[in-house]
Design a protein around this motif. Structure first.
Motif, short mmCIF file in Angstrom:
data_model
loop_
_atom_site.label_atom_id
_atom_site.label_comp_id
_atom_site.label_asym_id
_atom_site.label_seq_id
_atom_site.Cartn_x
_atom_site.Cartn_y
_atom_site.Cartn_z
N ASP A 173 48.07 -14.93 24.94
CA ASP A 173 49.22 -15.23 24.21
C ASP A 173 49.59 -16.99 24.85
OD1 ASP A 173 49.72 -15.07 26.35
OD2 ASP A 173 51.97 -13.85 26.43
N LEU A 174 48.89 -17.42 25.70
CA LEU A 174 48.27 -18.77 26.07
C LEU A 174 47.77 -19.69 25.16
CD1 LEU A 174 48.57 -18.24 29.57
CD2 LEU A 174 50.16 -19.20 28.41
N MET A 175 46.89 -19.09 24.10
CA MET A 175 46.44 -20.29 23.21
C MET A 175 47.23 -19.55 22.16
SD MET A 175 44.21 -20.84 25.51
CE MET A 175 42.49 -21.42 24.96
N GLU A 176 46.90 -20.43 21.16
CA GLU A 176 47.63 -20.89 19.79
C GLU A 176 46.32 -20.24 19.12
OE1 GLU A 176 49.42 -23.55 16.02
OE2 GLU A 176 49.07 -24.35 18.49
N ASP A 177 47.24 -19.30 17.99
CA ASP A 177 45.96 -18.02 17.12
C ASP A 177 46.04 -19.44 15.73
OD1 ASP A 177 44.88 -16.17 15.58
OD2 ASP A 177 46.16 -15.48 15.65
N ARG A 178 44.60 -19.61 15.70
CA ARG A 178 44.81 -20.88 14.15
C ARG A 178 44.45 -20.84 13.18
NH1 ARG A 178 44.77 -24.28 19.29
NH2 ARG A 178 45.79 -25.77 18.92
N CYS A 204 32.45 -26.30 17.59
CA CYS A 204 33.57 -26.18 18.77
C CYS A 204 34.82 -25.76 19.08
CB CYS A 204 33.17 -27.79 19.45
SG CYS A 204 33.87 -27.48 21.26
N ALA A 205 34.67 -24.73 19.19
CA ALA A 205 36.32 -24.43 19.57
C ALA A 205 37.33 -24.92 20.09
CB ALA A 205 36.11 -22.75 20.39
N PHE A 206 38.17 -25.28 18.91
CA PHE A 206 38.83 -26.21 19.55
C PHE A 206 40.21 -25.82 20.36
CE2 PHE A 206 43.73 -28.40 17.67
CZ PHE A 206 43.14 -29.74 18.95
N VAL A 207 40.27 -26.04 21.13
CA VAL A 207 41.79 -26.00 22.67
C VAL A 207 42.82 -27.40 22.52
CG1 VAL A 207 40.18 -26.31 24.32
CG2 VAL A 207 41.82 -25.21 24.31
N ASP A 208 43.90 -27.34 22.35
CA ASP A 208 44.29 -28.56 22.20
C ASP A 208 44.83 -28.29 23.68
OD1 ASP A 208 45.61 -30.39 21.37
OD2 ASP A 208 46.70 -29.45 20.05
N THR A 209 45.66 -29.84 24.69
CA THR A 209 46.23 -29.98 25.28
C THR A 209 47.05 -29.57 25.77
OG1 THR A 209 44.77 -32.24 25.69
CG2 THR A 209 46.86 -32.05 27.16
N PRO A 210 48.37 -29.06 24.62
CA PRO A 210 49.75 -28.31 25.39
C PRO A 210 48.60 -26.94 26.20
CG PRO A 210 49.60 -29.32 23.47
CD PRO A 210 48.49 -29.63 23.77
N GLU A 211 47.92 -26.67 25.16
CA GLU A 211 47.39 -25.08 25.05
C GLU A 211 46.77 -24.95 27.00
OE1 GLU A 211 45.39 -23.04 21.83
OE2 GLU A 211 45.10 -25.15 21.31
N VAL A 212 46.01 -26.37 27.31
CA VAL A 212 45.20 -26.02 28.40
C VAL A 212 46.79 -26.39 29.28
CG1 VAL A 212 43.59 -27.39 29.55
CG2 VAL A 212 43.39 -27.61 27.29
N GLU A 213 47.44 -27.26 29.53
CA GLU A 213 48.89 -26.67 29.97
C GLU A 213 49.22 -25.51 30.25
OE1 GLU A 213 51.37 -30.10 28.27
OE2 GLU A 213 50.51 -31.74 29.37
N ASP A 214 49.75 -25.01 29.81
CA ASP A 214 50.16 -23.33 29.77
C ASP A 214 49.07 -22.95 30.70
OD1 ASP A 214 52.40 -24.50 27.92
OD2 ASP A 214 51.28 -23.63 26.00
N VAL A 215 48.10 -22.88 30.48
CA VAL A 215 46.91 -22.08 30.71
C VAL A 215 47.22 -22.07 32.79
CG1 VAL A 215 44.34 -21.42 31.09
CG2 VAL A 215 45.09 -21.41 29.02
N VAL A 216 46.62 -24.35 32.91
CA VAL A 216 46.47 -24.04 34.03
C VAL A 216 48.02 -23.70 34.69
CG1 VAL A 216 44.81 -26.19 34.20
CG2 VAL A 216 47.14 -26.97 33.67
N ASN A 217 49.35 -23.96 34.50
CA ASN A 217 50.57 -24.18 35.15
C ASN A 217 50.89 -22.65 35.14
OD1 ASN A 217 51.42 -26.46 34.58
ND2 ASN A 217 52.57 -26.38 32.52
N PHE A 218 50.05 -21.05 34.34
CA PHE A 218 50.43 -20.39 34.18
C PHE A 218 49.89 -19.92 35.92
CE2 PHE A 218 48.04 -15.83 34.09
CZ PHE A 218 49.49 -15.35 33.46
N ILE A 219 48.36 -20.41 36.01
CA ILE A 219 47.35 -20.15 36.77
C ILE A 219 48.06 -21.75 38.44
CG2 ILE A 219 45.10 -20.62 38.43
CD1 ILE A 219 43.93 -21.03 35.31
N GLY A 220 48.90 -22.03 37.99
CA GLY A 220 49.64 -22.83 38.88
C GLY A 220 50.67 -22.17 39.82
#
Length: 859
Positions: free
Chosen positions: A376-381, A740-756
């Protein structure tokens, strides 16, 4: 006549009445209460202060230790008002006290001292007896003597003095006297002894209860032993339930059923010893009745066991522990698994750390509460299926056929495969048509179709057809969430799975980075190269635990990879004492690459000693506890080096960067170090022949010229891509076109913040230290200002015949800088040799006697 004057004497002052005895006693009592209250409050505050200082020592010991040792006297440093500030919450005094209690004392167990002082203060405040205070002292002594050696035994290689000098000295002596296994047995036996003695535990009631339950269950499925009715008296028959017939005349099931008294006795055994208020006097009637019931019950059990042995035959007498009968000889016996499960100890977290454990080592338990990122951290496009207008398909097919016929080329069959951004038209030419003739019509077909990015594959490997790739008018985004949630990604068995994108046939492209084993990426600015790097990193973050994977990130542009700084204590690796884990300075990049080479050499040494060929075999051996951590073996995580702009490093550093990169690419595959190198300019002076030869897997996004495509892929085609994630990947013997699969910067931020936000390690993964030609090792060393631990370190390296800075840090609990300075002094004094890469320094003294004579000469 003389007159006489008479003086009247003043009456003496009347003294105050003496205080009454009750008032004196009250005053003395009040004074003692005030003194007691003051002393108690002082002890409470002292205990709390000591606990806070010790807790702070857990986090600040590395920064404060050099300051304490650097002064002539520890206590002079404490009382010196001009001394440097310390990080301990208790100031200089707290740092000194906690250092004495933890480092020179009993380690973590020293917390008990502070708690005991605070508890003693509470007893003084409430005017308790002296006995509870002595009881606390006893507990403190027991905990210090048991916890300190136990922690040292369980964590022998911990950098923090968990057991202090007390635990270290005790374990060192016991290991030398009894060995590692014998020491573990002694500690276990001692702990069990104190547990049973202090808590007055008795397992006999528990065993009696188990035996009674087994007898009752056995009797319920078989005939009970027949009592000898003529010899029984009235008192002996009392345990029989009221209203029941004698055992000789009762039915079998009723006679075997446990009586009310038996059930009551089982409850008594289960509840344990009675309280003082429940104990009855010996002369009281109920106590005598209870004894008679117990004796009758025991007699009943003995007779039942005797009957069971008789039923089994003469061989049953040889058994050590006879079991109760379960019926006649034809009926099977039952085992009571529930009872056996109650006797098994519970397995708790952290049991995998024990040296004596037979359970497989689980590196994930270093962070047992770690949770993997969720989808759910990734956007369903893109959830809808890929579709294309039939009119567009028909139009393109007609244009292709007409263009080929205009040049005299006939075809037998044409088919279309619709992808997310490109449609593949496969044609089967007529007999006698040369393939090279069709390949040369690439530009003419693109002109007639009015489309950019047309690529001709002549022929398609393994298909027997010729492919013409035509971009779609309506392009669709490949959702990263779709790839991460696919069965191919979730249930794969790859070591380092990465989800790159989708092929033309709409199949998810999942590949193992460990099998590549290195990846070279190129592409012009804005064509999807940074998105591709994020897709690779996010794939690994979704699949790997922090204990299994570490990243070394190099970002000369300083903005592309900075988003991953949040997960420094989970997934990143860096040089010791570096502030930033994302490397941006070119000089630090050179040191990091050389440190990775040292790490590679160290890992190969471990593989050599373990008799394994690659990291997979080595980790399997370590997980199954076939390798001894005391010999330097440890679990090896994968290390992925990510370089975002390689051309900039080549321009500024040249060979200093190219040589360690080439060495890592040649040798690092077997020991789990993999490289991902990206560049905007894939020119021959950046991607040299040495680099290309060791990077079999290459990805090309859209480039500006055909020569760049040939440099990265050894063939053309990348210049004809349409951009926005359209790419070609050369892996193995295939050249595939992917979106290539598209992953936007806000999605990466959500993932790393979830881990951090989760609990991580104390610091980032430290790479080996590396000193360049201009490092500290080349500076002059003043032997007249030697470190206080110089002689201790010299004796240690001579005893072990190994000069290693990391060994000094671990054995003497030194900081990185101080251990490095002492090693430089040992080299300048001629005790050890110069550094030789990752190998330990040579020790010039072979015996301690030679060393002692040399040390005396230095004085």
């Amino acid at each position: 006549m003389a007159t006489t004057t008479t003086k009247t004497k003043k009456a003496p002052p009347v003294p105050p009445p003496p205080p009454k005895p009750d008032e004196l006693a009250q005053t003395a009592l009040e004074r003692r209460r005030q003194v007691r209250l003051g002393v108690g409050i002082f002890l409470i505050l002292a205990g709390v202060f000591m606990c806070f200082s010790i807790i702070s020592y857990f986090f600040s010991w590395m920064s404060d230790q050099d300051k304490l040792f650097g002064s002539s006297s520890m206590w002079s440093f404490v009382w010196d008002g001009t001394a440097q500030p310390v990080a301990n919450w208790g100031g200089r005094f707290g740092a000194a006290v906690s250092h004495i209690l933890v480092y020179k004392g009993a380690g973590i167990a020293s917390l008990v001292v502070g708690m005991a002082i605070a508890a003693l203060g509470l007893h003084v405040v409430y005017d308790s007896k002296v006995l509870p205070a002595l009881r606390y002292i006893r507990w403190v002594s027991i905990l210090l003597l048991l916890v300190a050696p136990t922690l040292t035994y369980l964590f022998p290689h911990s950098s923090f003095p968990l057991g202090g000098r007390l635990g270290s000295g005790a374990i060192t002596y016991l290991n030398g006297f009894l060995g590692t296994a014998g020491t573990g047995m002694v500690l276990l036996a001692t702990i069990l002894f104190f547990v049973f003695v202090i808590f007055s535990l008795d397992i006999r009631p528990f065993m009696d209860r188990m035996r009674a339950r087994a007898a009752a269950m056995a009797a319920s499925v078989g005939p009970a032993p027949v009592f000898n009715e003529p010899e029984q008296t009235a008192e002996e028959a009392e345990p029989v339930p009221a209203g029941a017939e004698p055992a000789a005349t009762m039915p079998v099931a009723e006679a075997a059923a446990p009586s009310v008294e038996e059930k009551q006795w089982e409850i008594t055994l289960h509840e344990g010893a009675p309280e003082e208020n429940d104990i009855q006097e010996p002369g009281e009637e109920p106590q005598e009745e209870e004894n008679e019931e117990y004796l009758a019950y025991q007699k009943y059990l003995e007779e039942k066991e005797t009957a069971a042995l008789a039923a089994r035959g003469p061989m049953a007498e040889a058994e050590l522990e006879p079991e109760p009968a379960v019926g006649n000889g034809d009926e099977p016996e039952f085992s009571f698994e529930v009872i056996q499960q109650e006797e098994q100890p519970a397995i708790t977290h952290g049991s995998h750390i024990s040296i004596a454990s037979n359970e497989p080592y689980a590196p994930e338990l270093d962070l047992p509460d770690y949770r993997f990122p969720t989808l759910d951290l990734m956007e369903d496009r893109a959830t809808e299926a890929i579709s294309l207008d039939k009119e567009e398909l028909e139009k393109n097919k007609t244009q292709i056929i007409q263009t080929l016929r205009s040049f005299g080329i006939e075809i037998q069959r044409i088919s279309a495969t619709v992808g997310p951004t490109v449609t593949l038209y496969e044609i089967v030419p007529a007999e006698g048509v040369r393939i090279s003739k069709i390949r040369n019509l690439e530009d003419d077909i693109a002109l007639n179709l009015s489309a950019l990015g047309i690529r001709i594959i002549a022929p398609i490997p393994g298909r027997g057809t010729i492919g013409i790739e035509v971009p779609n008018t309506n392009k669709q985004i490949v959702s990263m969430r779709t790839l991460l949630g696919s069965d191919k990604f979730v249930n794969n068995k790859m070591s380092l799975p990465i989800a790159l994108g989708k092929k033309i046939d709409n199949e998810n492209y999942i590949v193992d980075l460990a099998a590549m084993p290195h990846l070279l990426m190129a592409g012009a600015t804005g064509q999807g190269k940074s998105v591709g790097i994020n897709a690779i990193l996010v794939s690994l973050l979704y699949k790997k635990h922090p204990s299994q994977l570490k990243f070394v990130m190099v970002d000369p542009k300083k903005v592309e990879l900075s988003i991953y700084r949040v997960i420094e204590k989970h997934f990143l690796a860096k040089l010791p004492n570096e502030e930033e884990a994302i490397i941006t300075d070119t000089k630090k990049v050179i040191n990091t690459l050389n440190a990775l080479c040292i790490e590679m050499d160290n890992r190969y040494e471990l593989l050599k000693e373990a008799g394994t060929r690659n990291i997979k075999e080595y980790n399997e051996k370590f997980i199954s506890r076939k390798l001894n951590p005391e010999r330097g073996h440890k679990y090896l995580p994968f290390i992925v080096l990510v370089v975002d702009e390689f051309a900039d490093l080549i321009m500024t550093a040249g060979k200093e960067v190219e040589m360690p990169i080439a060495r890592l690419a040649q040798l690092a595959r077997a020991i789990g170090i993999h490289l991902i190198i990206a560049t905007q300019r894939p020119s021959v002076n950046v991607i040299t022949g040495t680099i290309k030869a060791n990077f079999p897997a290459r990805i090309a996004f859209k480039v500006s010229a055909k020569v760049d495509s040939r440099t990265i892929l050894d063939t053309g085609g990348a210049e004809q891509l349409i951009g926005r994630g359209d790419m070609l990947i050369s892996y193995g013997s295939e050249l595939l076109r992917l979106q290539c699969a598209f992953v936007d910067t806000p999605e990466v931020e959500d993932v790393v913040n979830f881990i951090g936000r989760q609990r991580g390690y104390l610091s980032a993964f430290e790479l080996p230290e590396y000193e360049g030609e201009d490092g500290e090792g080349a500076k002059e060393v003043d032997l007249s200002n030697r470190d206080k631990l110089f002689e201790d370190c010299a004796r240690l390296v001579v005893q072990m015949q190994s000069g290693s800075t990391s060994n000094l840090q671990r054995r003497l609990n030194l900081g990185y800088n101080r251990a490095g300075r002492i090693m430089d002094q040992l080299e300048a004094a001629g005790i050890v040799g110069p550094a030789v890469g990752s190998k330990p320094r040579e020790v010039y003294f072979k015996t301690e006697a030679e060393l002692e004579g040399f040390l005396q000469s230095l004085d």
